[in-house]
Design a protein around this motif. Structure first.
Motif, PDB file in Angstrom:
ATOM      1  N   ARG A  71      39.495  16.074  85.247  1.00  0.00           N
ATOM      2  CA  ARG A  71      39.937  16.204  86.646  1.00  0.00           C
ATOM      3  C   ARG A  71      40.662  14.937  87.096  1.00  0.00           C
ATOM      4  NH1 ARG A  71      40.502  18.457  91.202  1.00  0.00           N
ATOM      5  NH2 ARG A  71      40.101  17.408  93.181  1.00  0.00           N
ATOM      6  N   VAL A 119      38.423  21.565  87.163  1.00  0.00           N
ATOM      7  CA  VAL A 119      39.388  20.502  86.873  1.00  0.00           C
ATOM      8  C   VAL A 119      40.602  20.600  87.782  1.00  0.00           C
ATOM      9  CG1 VAL A 119      41.037  19.688  85.134  1.00  0.00           C
ATOM     10  CG2 VAL A 119      38.666  20.135  84.484  1.00  0.00           C
ATOM     11  N   THR A 120      41.074  21.795  88.039  1.00  0.00           N
ATOM     12  CA  THR A 120      42.324  21.987  88.790  1.00  0.00           C
ATOM     13  C   THR A 120      42.103  22.227  90.283  1.00  0.00           C
ATOM     14  OG1 THR A 120      42.286  24.362  88.240  1.00  0.00           O
ATOM     15  CG2 THR A 120      43.507  22.877  86.757  1.00  0.00           C
ATOM     16  N   HIS A 121      40.886  21.985  90.751  1.00  0.00           N
ATOM     17  CA  HIS A 121      40.637  22.113  92.192  1.00  0.00           C
ATOM     18  C   HIS A 121      41.588  21.193  92.962  1.00  0.00           C
ATOM     19  CE1 HIS A 121      38.631  22.169  96.068  1.00  0.00           C
ATOM     20  NE2 HIS A 121      38.468  20.862  96.002  1.00  0.00           N
ATOM     21  N   PHE A 165      34.368  15.408  95.404  1.00  0.00           N
ATOM     22  CA  PHE A 165      34.129  16.264  94.241  1.00  0.00           C
ATOM     23  C   PHE A 165      32.750  15.909  93.703  1.00  0.00           C
ATOM     24  CE2 PHE A 165      34.769  17.495  89.745  1.00  0.00           C
ATOM     25  CZ  PHE A 165      35.386  18.731  89.881  1.00  0.00           C
ATOM     26  N   TYR A 220      43.994  15.074  85.690  1.00  0.00           N
ATOM     27  CA  TYR A 220      44.765  16.100  86.395  1.00  0.00           C
ATOM     28  C   TYR A 220      45.260  15.587  87.746  1.00  0.00           C
ATOM     29  CZ  TYR A 220      45.694  20.284  89.173  1.00  0.00           C
ATOM     30  OH  TYR A 220      46.278  21.214  90.009  1.00  0.00           O
TER      31      TYR A 220
END
Length: 669
Positions: free
Chosen positions: A35, A11-13, A234, A38
């Motif tokens: 994501r 999610v925080t990539h 992604f 986010y």
């Protein structure tokens, strides 16, 4: 929902490419929606710059709904859609295509039939052949028109390309496109017009793709151009669930993600929150036999152990009995857990329809996710039916003659004792000669009179009924026809004393209908295999009927009966769900039954070579991992009169897996 460390990392990539390997039940939808949230709320990305692509409209709508719920009262204009819907918007804006420009299935069939007639000089084209070619055309386009066709039609590569060109010319003249054309048009547009490409690159700076394992070459080409140079791609998927090779999808595209994007981050979502531990372990044993895959270790969350059973039977009748007993028990024991608690998965729609029929005949409510397969609509059934009708028609006429002779003889009190036998009188009048004089209804004669070839022409038969002697008169100038027609009379005579099953067997083997079809499909082994499967199915069904009228009545009722299985308004609450492995993708059920795990069915007999076999195993893996708590599997062991062999896919489970309960007869859940 609290995220696992793996999920949180995904999610925080931040920036750049990321490959998220998401196994069954790993919460990938939660990861995707969180994501997106986010990126907007924590990373400062404009919602308009986020493009989320799925492979079905239903999945896109579901993703949008989940994201909307997640964001509560805040609306973010993120783009959700399928490849086709997103790219259609592009060609609509640039080239002014509208939905009326998309060819319907009926139009495509018409174009293909015309193309086949033009390219191959065919007089008549069956719908089945046109549909098969349309599938091959779609596959060819999805592969960038750069590979050999995956055609099951028996055409050579040169013939296919002639047909393809004729089809494209007709399509272009009609100003129509299909779904595959949408991607080709966008791909060519982006290659030729860098200004427009850059416009869309700036518009969609962050691209998220669900079910990435199902991407094909042309889709990947477009995505790669669109995401460059930032490569904020992604990709979420599971190579072990890549099951759409017939559409041009290739798991290799996912497997080579790191080659395309050397700086890509790889994250594995390895916890299966759906399936019980025993199901995860059994499915893992099966899929680990594949060689072309990411090596991974899927585990459960330890909340439930579950049940896995594998049962072998000496023949298919016993397997069918178990299937009905099993469903009867499960449907009786289940709690009020909703409609989706029991499901049965089969490899093909034909098999799914067979098992739905078993349920209906046993009084078990069921529904089918896909349109059912109706064997009684096939040319094979219609031909066999016409033969059976003629055989019964002749047999009834002979029986009437015998009765009439018997009544007449009883009235002859002065007759000698040797003449009192009806059989002797019938022999004297010659049954075969009588058959030659019976007028056969041409509506049943015409469809099969040259199957196999008998050199008969319907143009020479001008009445509604004709006898074999009448046919001899018509063809009196061709002496060889006497032998041909006498043989036909003999064939009808031999069937008089047979039951329905034996008649079908005689039609196929004695008269030579199987050989006729084999010669007609000499270059198309796949279609002959399909014919054989149909003919075997029909022949087996005739055991239950004593007359053609009974069979015909059941064939008519079959359509109504099966239509109820696909009509949501007529499906009772709690019905058993029956569908193919493909249709089960993305679904989950408390209890799953996977019957008839035998070679030829699983894997399908058309699958040859390592690549196809591995995709078949992935399909089986997908089917197994739809089960939440209980998984029941069965096969015919090959003992007794059966020639079936257990599927190679279940070999890792037979006698080697302590989590699988093996039974020889009945399962006791």
């Amino acid at each position: 929902m609290k995220l696992s460390s793996e999920q949180l990392r995904a999610v925080t990539h931040g920036e750049g490419p990321a490959l998220i390997i998401a196994g069954p039940g790993s919460g990938k939808t939660a990861v995707l929606t969180r994501r997106i949230k986010y990126l907007i709320e924590e990373h400062g990305v404009l919602p308009e710059q986020i493009l989320t692509i799925t492979f079905s409209r239903k999945a896109a709508e579901g993703m949008r709904s989940r994201f909307t719920d997640l964001c509560e009262d805040t609306f973010y204009p993120v783009t959700f859609g399928t490849f086709h819907s997103v790219f259609f918007q592009i060609i609509n804006r640039i080239y002014h295509y509208n939905t009326g420009d998309i060819a319907t299935l009926r139009q495509k069939r018409e174009y293909m039939k015309r193309a086949l007639k033009q390219a191959l000089s065919l007089d008549r084209v069956e719908t089945e052949l046109a549909d098969s070619l349309l599938r091959s055309v779609a596959y060819y386009k999805n592969c960038n028109e750069s590979v050999k066709t995956d055609s099951d039609t028996g055409l050579s590569e040169e013939q296919f390309k002639r047909v393809y060109k004729a089809y494209r010319d007709i399509q272009i003249t009609a100003n129509k496109i299909d779904f595959e054309d949408m991607l080709l048009i966008v791909r060519n547009l982006f290659k030729k017009n860098e200004e427009i490409l850059n416009e869309y690159r700036n518009r969609y700076r962050y691209i998220l793709i669900d079910e990435y394992q199902d991407i094909n070459d042309i889709q990947f080409d477009i995505v790669r151009m669109l995401s460059f140079p930032s490569n904020n791609l992604f990709a979420v998927g599971d190579d072990d669930q890549s099951i759409y090779g017939f559409r041009g999808s290739r798991s290799e595209i996912m497997l080579k993600f790191a080659d395309m994007y050397p700086d890509a981050v790889r994250i594995e979502l390895s916890i299966n929150y759906r399936c019980a531990d025993k199901i995860i372990e059994a499915a893992g044993r099966v899929i680990s036999e594949n060689k072309i895959r990411f090596d991974k270790k899927i585990t459960g969350n330890g909340t439930h152990e579950g049940c896995v059973s594998l049962i072998g039977f000496a023949d298919r009748d016993k397997e069918d009995e178990w299937y009905i007993e099993m469903l009867t028990k499960l449907t009786a024991d289940r709690t009020d857990s909703g409609r989706s608690d029991i499901a049965v998965f089969l490899r093909t729609n034909r098999e799914a329809s067979r098992y739905a029929e078993l349920c209906r005949n046993a009084g078990i409510d069921c529904d089918m996710r896909e349109a059912f397969y109706d064997p009684y609509k096939t040319v094979t059934y219609k031909d066999i039916y016409h033969y059976l009708f003629l055989a019964e028609f002749v047999a009834n006429m002979i029986a009437q003659d015998i009765c009439e002779i018997g009544r007449t003889q009883q009235q002859r009190k002065h007759a000698r004792s040797g003449e009192s036998s009806c059989y002797a009188l019938m022999m004297r009048t010659d049954r075969l000669q009588r058959i030659r004089l019976i007028k056969l209804p041409v509506e049943h004669l015409f469809p099969i009179m040259n199957k196999p070839v008998r050199y008969l022409n319907r143009k020479n038969i001008l009445c509604d009924e004709v006898s074999i002697e009448g046919l001899k008169d018509i063809y009196c100038d061709r002496p060889y026809m006497n032998g041909v027609l006498d043989r036909f009379a003999t064939e009808l005579s031999e069937m008089c004393d047979m039951d329905m099953y034996s008649r079908v067997n005689f039609i196929r083997k004695g008269i030579g209908y199987d050989e006729y079809v084999m010669n007609e499909l000499a270059a198309d082994k796949a279609s002959y295999d399909e014919y054989t499967e149909n003919a075997d199915w029909i022949q087996e069904r005739t055991r239950a009927f004593k007359s053609v009228s009974e069979l015909d009545r059941y064939a008519s009722e079959y359509e109504d009966m099966m239509n109820e299985s696909v009509d949501d308004t007529k499906i009772p609450e709690g019905a058993v769900h029956i569908m193919t492995y493909h249709a089960s993708k993305g679904l989950e059920f408390d209890k799953v039954i996977l019957p008839h795990l035998n070679e030829g069915s699983v894997p399908h007999k058309r699958s040859t070579g390592t690549e196809q076999t591995e995709e078949e195993r992935r399909m089986f893996y997908v089917a197994m991992t739809r089960a939440i708590n209980e998984l029941y599997m069965s096969y015919v062991s090959g003992k007794g009169n059966s020639k079936c062999l257990p599927s190679r896919f279940i070999m890792p489970l037979i006698g080697q897996n302590p989590t699988v309960r093996m039974n020889s007869a009945k399962v006791r859940p």
